[in-house]
Design a protein around this motif. Structure first.
Motif, short mmCIF file in Angstrom:
data_model
loop_
_atom_site.label_atom_id
_atom_site.label_comp_id
_atom_site.label_asym_id
_atom_site.label_seq_id
_atom_site.Cartn_x
_atom_site.Cartn_y
_atom_site.Cartn_z
N CYS A 28 42.69 38.83 33.50
CA CYS A 28 43.48 38.81 34.70
C CYS A 28 45.12 39.31 35.00
O CYS A 28 45.41 39.35 36.08
CB CYS A 28 42.75 37.82 35.81
SG CYS A 28 43.85 36.19 35.11
N LYS A 29 45.51 39.75 34.11
CA LYS A 29 47.40 39.92 33.79
C LYS A 29 47.18 40.82 34.74
O LYS A 29 48.73 40.02 35.10
CB LYS A 29 47.30 39.88 32.19
CG LYS A 29 47.27 40.82 31.53
CD LYS A 29 47.76 40.84 30.61
CE LYS A 29 47.72 41.95 29.57
NZ LYS A 29 48.03 42.22 28.68
N SER A 68 41.20 42.91 44.93
CA SER A 68 41.04 42.72 42.99
C SER A 68 40.90 41.59 42.49
O SER A 68 40.63 41.37 41.40
CB SER A 68 41.71 43.93 42.65
OG SER A 68 41.91 44.57 43.42
N LEU A 69 41.82 40.44 43.10
CA LEU A 69 42.37 39.61 42.83
C LEU A 69 41.38 38.81 42.81
O LEU A 69 40.62 37.32 41.46
CB LEU A 69 43.64 38.25 43.70
CG LEU A 69 44.44 38.89 42.74
CD1 LEU A 69 45.76 38.75 44.62
CD2 LEU A 69 45.69 38.41 41.85
N ALA A 113 39.24 39.39 40.18
CA ALA A 113 39.14 39.31 38.75
C ALA A 113 39.60 37.70 38.10
O ALA A 113 39.24 36.83 37.42
CB ALA A 113 41.31 39.45 39.16
N ALA A 114 39.06 36.36 39.83
CA ALA A 114 39.21 34.70 39.73
C ALA A 114 38.33 34.91 38.87
O ALA A 114 38.05 34.15 38.52
CB ALA A 114 39.69 34.19 40.61
N MET A 169 44.57 30.19 39.84
CA MET A 169 43.46 30.93 39.93
C MET A 169 42.55 29.43 39.45
O MET A 169 42.52 29.12 38.97
CB MET A 169 43.21 31.92 39.63
CG MET A 169 43.88 33.44 39.74
SD MET A 169 43.23 34.51 38.37
CE MET A 169 44.07 35.97 39.29
N ARG A 225 36.14 37.00 37.50
CA ARG A 225 35.75 36.68 35.79
C ARG A 225 35.90 35.86 35.37
O ARG A 225 35.83 35.83 34.47
CB ARG A 225 36.96 38.43 35.84
CG ARG A 225 35.72 39.66 36.20
CD ARG A 225 35.69 41.01 35.53
NE ARG A 225 38.16 41.42 35.86
CZ ARG A 225 38.61 41.40 36.75
NH1 ARG A 225 38.14 42.55 37.39
NH2 ARG A 225 39.95 41.44 36.44
N PHE A 226 37.46 35.31 35.26
CA PHE A 226 38.41 34.88 34.18
C PHE A 226 36.98 33.92 34.01
O PHE A 226 36.96 33.04 33.12
CB PHE A 226 39.38 34.18 34.90
CG PHE A 226 40.00 32.96 33.94
CD1 PHE A 226 40.60 33.15 32.72
CD2 PHE A 226 40.10 31.92 34.10
CE1 PHE A 226 41.40 32.49 31.91
CE2 PHE A 226 39.86 31.02 33.09
CZ PHE A 226 40.65 31.29 31.77
N ALA A 237 47.06 39.98 38.78
CA ALA A 237 48.02 38.69 38.78
C ALA A 237 49.88 39.45 39.31
O ALA A 237 50.48 38.56 39.89
CB ALA A 237 48.09 37.65 37.60
#
Ligand SMILES: O=C(O)CCC(=O)C(=O)O
Ligand SMILES: [Fe+2]
Length: 366
Positions: free
Chosen positions: A166-167, A99-100, A103-104, A212, A106-107, A170
């Motif tokens: 992403c909070k 997921s991390l 998310a990176a 990230m 995605r950001f 993270a």
């Protein structure tokens, strides 16, 4: 036609000041590496020049069982030799690692304006910063990397100010890593002196920061670096890398078949985390543990992400070699410094290998 950015200033304006980052540059369709990113020959990383390090990850679940001493020994050896090792069964759920990475991506895949909201000076919080390269104003050649940096002060602060996109992951990553960090530090510090108080460990990790990193594809990886040669300034760094590879570490002392000065690559291992020693631990151990010099090669095929957690002392903390170790060694190789001063020096200069340690080094003149 894609802009050419002939004039270095307009490129700097676009990438750094306007917050488009390297990603923005790649998205406009550049086909060549702009001059501002071309590294001097001695900093370039030749393809295949770093052979993968063939050391199996340390199984951290062993620290809780009858093989504790064996696992502890592996950790100590790695910190003394290369300063880098990988771990599995680390307590961070493997699904969270996936997921991390998502998310990176995605950001960084958001529109530039969304990311630019977190640029220095624009960010709603001093604890969150989106940027590119390391200290662009001081660098002759920029690094091929964009990043978002999130300092942890409290859950409320993180949930209010870290980027929405992403909070949660993270924060979960940070929280689920902390037990492991404390266990590793307990092993490393108790190898230097017999008793370790929890408060000593807490003081070494008073501040935590999740970054990230995003390394877009590069038209010519032979000319650029993702991150230039540096050591990390803090205590321990926990790093999640994806499957692309490119993280290279310099061998500081001869190590079996590996000779001093050679670069090795830390190969991506699915489900593993990379751990490395930072300058603080090198200072504390009077040089016994090595904050390894490392750097990242770019690639032309796929974008890469990495997600480090930096554990560092608070800026008001004093750091210096442990008295017990100095007594044993008969000499202190580092002076005591206020960590805030160390940090200002670190962030005030472009990456330059292990030069950051000179700030605390005591030169011994014979
Ligand atoms: O991306 C990586 O593998 C390493 C990044 C790194 O060294 C850093 O952020 O300090
Ligand atoms: Fe690093």
């Amino acid at each position: 036609m894609a802009p050419t950015f002939d004039d270095g200033n307009s490129l700097f304006e676009f990438v750094v000041r306007d917050g488009y980052g390297v990603k923005g540059l790649v998205d406009v369709g550049i086909s060549q590496v702009p001059e501002r990113y071309v590294q001097p020959p001695k900093e370039r990383i030749e393809k295949g020049s770093a052979k993968p390090l063939n050391v199996p990850p340390v199984d951290l679940s062993k620290l809780d069982g009858p093989d504790h001493d064996k696992a502890a020994e592996e950790i100590v050896r790695a910190a003394e030799n290369l300063g880098f090792f990988q771990v599995v069964n680390h307590g961070v759920p493997v699904e969270l690692l996936e997921s991390l990475k998502a998310a990176a991506f995605r950001f960084f895949e958001q529109e530039p304006e969304k990311k630019a909201l977190f640029r220095k000076g624009a960010s709603p919080s001093p604890h969150v910063k989106y940027g590119t390269s390391f200290v662009p104003e001081k660098e002759k050649a920029l690094e091929w990397k964009d990043y978002i940096s999130m300092v942890y002060t409290s859950d409320d602060d993180a949930l209010n100010f870290w980027p929405e996109i992403c909070k949660e992951v993270a924060l979960e990553y940070l929280k689920t890593s902390l037990d492991m960090v404390k266990k590793l530090l307990k092993v490393l510090i108790s190898n230097l002196k017999l008793t370790v108080e929890d408060s000593e460990i807490e003081a070494l990790i008073g501040l935590k920061m999740v970054n990230m990193n995003f390394y877009p594809t590069c038209p010519d990886p032979d000319l650029t670096v993702g991150v230039g040669r540096h050591s990390d300034m803090g205590t321990l760094t926990i790093l999640l890398q994806d499957g692309i590879g490119g993280l290279c570490v310099k061998v500081e002392e001869d190590m079996d078949a590996l000779k001093k000065g050679v670069w090795v690559e830390i190969p991506p291992v699915s489900g593993a985390l990379v751990i490395n020693v930072g300058d603080t631990l090198q200072i504390l151990s009077n040089g016994r543990y090595k904050s390894a010099e490392h750097r990242v090669r770019t690639t032309s095929t796929q974008s890469r992400v990495s997600i480090p957690i930096f554990t560092i002392p608070k800026s008001t903390e004093k750091i210096g070699p442990l008295p017990h170790v100095v007594e044993r060694d008969g000499v202190a190789h580092y002076r005591e410094v206020l960590f805030g001063d160390y940090m200002n020096n670190f962030f005030g200069n472009a990456h330059d290998g292990k030069k950051s340690l000179d700030f605390a080094k005591i030169e011994i003149t014979l």
